[in-house]
Scaffold this active site. Structure first.
Site, PDB file in Angstrom:
ATOM      1  N   GLU A 178       0.893  -1.173   0.000  1.00  0.00           N
ATOM      2  CA  GLU A 178       0.000   0.000   0.000  1.00  0.00           C
ATOM      3  C   GLU A 178       0.928   1.219   0.000  1.00  0.00           C
ATOM      4  O   GLU A 178       1.084   1.888  -1.019  1.00  0.00           O
ATOM      5  CB  GLU A 178      -0.912  -0.025   1.233  1.00  0.00           C
ATOM      6  CG  GLU A 178      -1.832   1.191   1.354  1.00  0.00           C
ATOM      7  CD  GLU A 178      -2.640   1.216   2.664  1.00  0.00           C
ATOM      8  OE1 GLU A 178      -2.314   0.474   3.613  1.00  0.00           O
ATOM      9  OE2 GLU A 178      -3.605   2.016   2.736  1.00  0.00           O
ATOM     10  N   ASP A 233     -12.343  -0.400   2.047  1.00  0.00           N
ATOM     11  CA  ASP A 233     -11.326  -0.190   3.084  1.00  0.00           C
ATOM     12  C   ASP A 233     -11.946   0.424   4.349  1.00  0.00           C
ATOM     13  O   ASP A 233     -12.223  -0.297   5.299  1.00  0.00           O
ATOM     14  CB  ASP A 233     -10.171   0.662   2.538  1.00  0.00           C
ATOM     15  CG  ASP A 233      -8.852   0.449   3.269  1.00  0.00           C
ATOM     16  OD1 ASP A 233      -8.776  -0.447   4.136  1.00  0.00           O
ATOM     17  OD2 ASP A 233      -7.884   1.171   2.954  1.00  0.00           O
TER      18      ASP A 233
HETATM   19  N1  ADE Z   1      -6.410   0.010   9.035  1.00  0.00           N
HETATM   20  C1  ADE Z   1      -7.544   0.498   8.533  1.00  0.00           C
HETATM   21  N2  ADE Z   1      -7.366   0.863   7.262  1.00  0.00           N
HETATM   22  C2  ADE Z   1      -6.080   0.570   6.936  1.00  0.00           C
HETATM   23  C3  ADE Z   1      -5.293   0.697   5.772  1.00  0.00           C
HETATM   24  N3  ADE Z   1      -5.770   1.206   4.640  1.00  0.00           N
HETATM   25  N4  ADE Z   1      -4.011   0.307   5.825  1.00  0.00           N
HETATM   26  C4  ADE Z   1      -3.506  -0.183   6.956  1.00  0.00           C
HETATM   27  N5  ADE Z   1      -4.195  -0.338   8.070  1.00  0.00           N
HETATM   28  C5  ADE Z   1      -5.489   0.038   8.066  1.00  0.00           C
HETATM   29 ZN    ZN Z   2      -7.172  -1.852   4.757  1.00  0.00          ZN
END
Ligand code: ADE
Ligand code: ZN
Length: 339
Positions: free
Chosen positions: A200, A278
């Site tokens: 990410e 998400d």
């Molecule tokens: N917790 C909630 N959303 C998240 C994300 N996008 N990346 C990492 N941890 C998270």
């Molecule tokens: Zn996440």
């Protein structure tokens, strides 16, 4: 602009959601209502002031507010109400099956019992089970220690029948998957499904170690895989699902503009890409809003929609016969549109 016909199709098509943090579905209105019910004072004077604070610059700036928001959850009823809100929103988007992340450490660290967290979320899922299929995935917070993750797993084991898998979330950079190799090895022995956030904000190397050290079945996000051609080829060849979250990527500045999102490229390279929300309360919308935003920006069409709807079920932790039924339902839906 995308046609209203395509937008309606995106809304109405049957789909699964595989990457949703239940604490990220807490709307500001619900946060204020829970604060009042629990006699808590929030750091923000009003719902609008709280919403105005949702101006993120990166993952950590979001996580700080996300954990603060979750601090209003105290009782089983609180977890139940939060989950019911999400399931009703998912139903409105024609989500048939959802795999919900929850972060127990966020709550147990505040003195909330594991039973309160799991029973509240699970009972809300049971109450709507005739309308939507919902399964739970327990996430370990990667900014905390391996020891803390082991203790969390231990505390959750009495409720082993109420969750189907484990994941890894929170602050990615500096907390690589291999920090938790031994915890995940134990989870695999317990027969739990395994997923992890990787790629990410973190580098492609984290996707490699999620696959090799944790032996994940899906990668959450994974959008940075394109920086590594061999990794991209591996993900395509092994059909490892990526649970991509377009509005999250935009709000957390993983991409600067939705038109630069690589979702269409990933899909057209043959990766098993799915679209997910998400943290829908924080990033501007539930599942359909994510489809709508990315289809509009990347000029995708109904064949992409059909592929993505099918991928969402293909990537789900469902028995083969159930999966086949959902896949047939998607094909029948699209055949009816064409007729
Ligand atoms: N917790 C909630 N959303 C998240 C994300 N996008 N990346 C990492 N941890 C998270
Ligand atoms: Zn996440």
């Amino acid at each position: 602009m995308m046609s209203s016909t395509l937008n309606k199709l995106l809304q109405e098509m049957p789909k699964a959601e595989l990457h949703i943090h239940i604490e990220g579905s807490l709307q500001p209105e619900r946060i204020f209502a829970l604060a009042e019910r629990n006699h808590l004072t929030l750091a923000y004077p009003s719902i609008d002031a709280l919403r105005a604070a949702y101006a993120f610059t990166d993952l950590q700036s979001f996580l700080d507010i996300y954990y603060a928001g979750a601090s209003v959850l105290l009782t089983e009823q609180d977890f139940y109400d939060m989950t019911t809100d999400y399931l009703e929103a998912a139903l409105a988007d024609n989500v048939r099956h959802t795999e919900i992340f929850f972060d127990p450490q966020t709550h147990t660290a505040r003195g909330v019992a594991m039973a309160t967290v799991i029973n509240g979320i699970h009972n809300a899922c049971l109450a709507l089970a005739d309308k939507i299929s919902a399964k739970l995935i327990l996430c370990f917070l990667r900014h905390l220690s391996e020891e803390d993750a082991f203790a969390t797993l231990e505390a959750a084991l009495p409720y082993r029948d109420k969750f189907i898998g484990v994941g890894l979330d929170s602050s990615e950079v500096g907390n690589p998957p291999e920090k938790f190799s031994r915890v995940f090895a134990r989870c695999r022995e317990l027969g739990l499904h395994i997923v992890a956030h990787a790629g990410e904000e973190g580098p492609p190397a984290y996707i490699h170690t999620a696959l090799d050290d944790l032996q994940v079945e899906r990668i959450d996000h994974g959008v940075r895989c394109l920086e590594d051609a061999a990794l991209t080829a591996r993900l395509a060849q092994q059909q490892i699902p990526l649970t991509v979250c377009p509005l999250s990527n935009l709000k957390l500045r993983v991409v600067q503009d939705m038109r630069q999102h690589n979702l269409r490229t990933l899909l057209e390279k043959g990766l098993l890409v799915t679209i997910n929300s998400d943290d829908p309360a924080y990033f501007g919308g539930y599942l359909h809003a994510n489809f709508s935003a990315v289809f509009d920006a990347l000029q995708m069409d109904s064949s992409h929609a059909q592929q993505l709807a099918k991928n969402s079920f293909q990537a789900a932790f469902l028995p083969d016969d159930v999966k086949a039924r959902y896949l047939a339902e998607v094909d029948a839906f699209f055949a009816a549109q064409a007729a």
